[in-house]
Motif scaffolding. Sequence first.
Motif, PDB file in Angstrom:
ATOM      1  N   TRP A  71     -35.833 -40.990  83.828  1.00 56.47           N
ATOM      2  CA  TRP A  71     -37.103 -40.483  83.330  1.00 56.47           C
ATOM      3  C   TRP A  71     -38.036 -41.665  83.133  1.00 56.47           C
ATOM      4  CZ3 TRP A  71     -35.159 -36.733  78.876  1.00 56.47           C
ATOM      5  CH2 TRP A  71     -34.434 -35.696  79.468  1.00 56.47           C
ATOM      6  N   LYS A  80     -41.072 -43.120  81.685  1.00 49.33           N
ATOM      7  CA  LYS A  80     -42.130 -42.930  80.689  1.00 49.33           C
ATOM      8  C   LYS A  80     -42.840 -44.245  80.391  1.00 49.33           C
ATOM      9  CE  LYS A  80     -43.198 -39.746  79.715  1.00 49.33           C
ATOM     10  NZ  LYS A  80     -44.089 -38.906  80.556  1.00 49.33           N
ATOM     11  N   GLN A 103     -40.958 -33.766  76.902  1.00 54.03           N
ATOM     12  CA  GLN A 103     -39.681 -33.443  76.283  1.00 54.03           C
ATOM     13  C   GLN A 103     -39.401 -31.940  76.354  1.00 54.03           C
ATOM     14  OE1 GLN A 103     -39.848 -35.092  72.331  1.00 54.03           O
ATOM     15  NE2 GLN A 103     -40.568 -37.066  73.086  1.00 54.03           N
ATOM     16  N   LEU A 113     -33.547 -43.893  80.683  1.00 47.59           N
ATOM     17  CA  LEU A 113     -34.869 -43.677  80.114  1.00 47.59           C
ATOM     18  C   LEU A 113     -35.670 -44.966  80.233  1.00 47.59           C
ATOM     19  CD1 LEU A 113     -36.477 -41.469  78.608  1.00 47.59           C
ATOM     20  CD2 LEU A 113     -35.556 -42.392  76.471  1.00 47.59           C
ATOM     21  N   LEU A 167     -38.889 -47.056  79.107  1.00 45.80           N
ATOM     22  CA  LEU A 167     -39.803 -47.026  77.960  1.00 45.80           C
ATOM     23  C   LEU A 167     -40.628 -48.310  77.869  1.00 45.80           C
ATOM     24  CD1 LEU A 167     -37.300 -45.626  75.300  1.00 45.80           C
ATOM     25  CD2 LEU A 167     -39.023 -44.322  76.576  1.00 45.80           C
ATOM     26  N   TYR A 185     -44.344 -43.937  70.553  1.00 48.13           N
ATOM     27  CA  TYR A 185     -44.145 -42.966  71.639  1.00 48.13           C
ATOM     28  C   TYR A 185     -42.711 -43.040  72.172  1.00 48.13           C
ATOM     29  CZ  TYR A 185     -44.941 -40.629  76.142  1.00 48.13           C
ATOM     30  OH  TYR A 185     -44.871 -39.785  77.229  1.00 48.13           O
ATOM     31  N   SER A 186     -42.214 -44.252  72.361  1.00 46.98           N
ATOM     32  CA  SER A 186     -40.858 -44.440  72.888  1.00 46.98           C
ATOM     33  C   SER A 186     -39.817 -43.935  71.899  1.00 46.98           C
ATOM     34  CB  SER A 186     -40.618 -45.919  73.191  1.00 46.98           C
ATOM     35  OG  SER A 186     -41.487 -46.374  74.209  1.00 46.98           O
ATOM     36  N   TRP A 233     -39.182 -40.258  72.243  1.00 42.48           N
ATOM     37  CA  TRP A 233     -38.326 -39.951  73.391  1.00 42.48           C
ATOM     38  C   TRP A 233     -36.858 -40.254  73.089  1.00 42.48           C
ATOM     39  CZ3 TRP A 233     -38.677 -37.296  77.765  1.00 42.48           C
ATOM     40  CH2 TRP A 233     -39.943 -36.906  78.201  1.00 42.48           C
ATOM     41  N   HIS A 242     -35.487 -37.495  71.007  1.00 40.60           N
ATOM     42  CA  HIS A 242     -35.240 -36.309  71.845  1.00 40.60           C
ATOM     43  C   HIS A 242     -33.918 -36.456  72.605  1.00 40.60           C
ATOM     44  CE1 HIS A 242     -35.787 -33.056  74.692  1.00 40.60           C
ATOM     45  NE2 HIS A 242     -35.776 -33.908  75.706  1.00 40.60           N
TER      46      HIS A 242
END
Length: 438
Positions: free
Chosen positions: A103, A105, A152, A164, A166, A176-177, A180, A183
């Motif tokens: 992912w 991000k 998410q 992930l 980040l 913000y990270s 995630w 989540h």
Amino acid sequence: MKIPKRKLLLFIVFAYVAFSLYAAYNVFFSAKVISRVHRVVKKNTIGPPGGAAAPFIEDEEWNPWEDEEVEYNSALHKKREAFQKHLAQINQNKPKRYKVQIWGKAAVGLYLWEHVLDGPLHPTDKVAQWREGELQSGKIDFTFYTGPAVVQGHVPLDMNSLVLVLNGREQQKISYSTRWLEHVHALVQARTVSHVAVVLLGNEHCVNDWISPYLKRNGGFVELLFVVYDSPWVNNIDVFQWPLGVATYRQFPIIKPSLQMVTSVRPYLCNFQGTIYKNSSREILMQVLKQAGLEKDCITTARDKWLPQETVDSLGRYQTALSQSDLTLCPVGVNTECYRIYEACAYGSVPVVEDVQTPGACVTGPSSPLRLLKAAGAPFIFLRDWKELPAILEQERRMGQDQRMERRKRLIEWYTSFRQQMKDRFTEVIEETFFKNV
């Protein structure tokens, strides 16, 4: 002698009656003897109600090929069994494959996917809200998702291993990270996800304490951390260094090497386009170029304020500067490692790197700064003071075109090999950590 018709008729009648009587006797009174080859056996299970089943044999019709059919069916059955065993052996020896989702991000995820892993992205529109791609590397089938629409709870998670990507460079990005990570933590607790790795664009001062509680060695769930910059956490066991790469957030493209890139005559010795911070070594660099009368030999574009985004025109001018000069000047910023280093490599323009440690918590020592690049044998020009630059440029003037071409070729080949090494390392580390007991 002539036989009377009457006697002949009586003889025929007598013979017919005798044959009829013989036939009747055989049908109704003699025992049935039927050769095995002259019958087809049909087996049923018929028995009295409530009793044990008993075999019942019924003679149907003559089948002269019964033995041949039995032999043929038996041989066919053996062939089928042998083929099934062969397939089972192939499947057993077939290398096992694993699935991992990535992912993205943070913009560094695009460098990971497109520049290092060499993965495709659909749609190709860089500003699309949702982009995805698939590729195979080693024993792993990677799937990549990125874009603003990747939120998410709305990513199709059809595997239990996750990477992930980040951004932890500043507080707003860290917040913000963290959301995630929380989540993903919930997915781990729900047993939806079993293995987690993080690729982190770290803080330029190497201060990344905020992610420490999430690491498995500290009681968290993140098994692997790939972190940008010379972090003291790097141990090549569960924390690995990752390259900064090119500025994908400024839409720097994938550059494919070409023969023209190697053989062309470049009209400028060097280039520098960037922000000039007050009381920085960049001010010294510009003074050296001016005092030595080198401004006409180098493409320079200075600005007083850093801009997060490039325009189409500014990006075009920057790429032209890289492609039209043999050296790219890389003064330190907040950290020694900068996007310009990797972007210069992509164009075969040798980075001239200010080899100076910047303030912060990054590791120090003989291999720092730029520990990862130096360990990979980067063919750069390193200097400690920009006052060394005039001598370097004078040497450049004396260099022949064949030497320049050979150096460009060597740099481009090194950068290609470096990205392949990072791809192999990334894949192998995930295989060994996530799937060693599978």
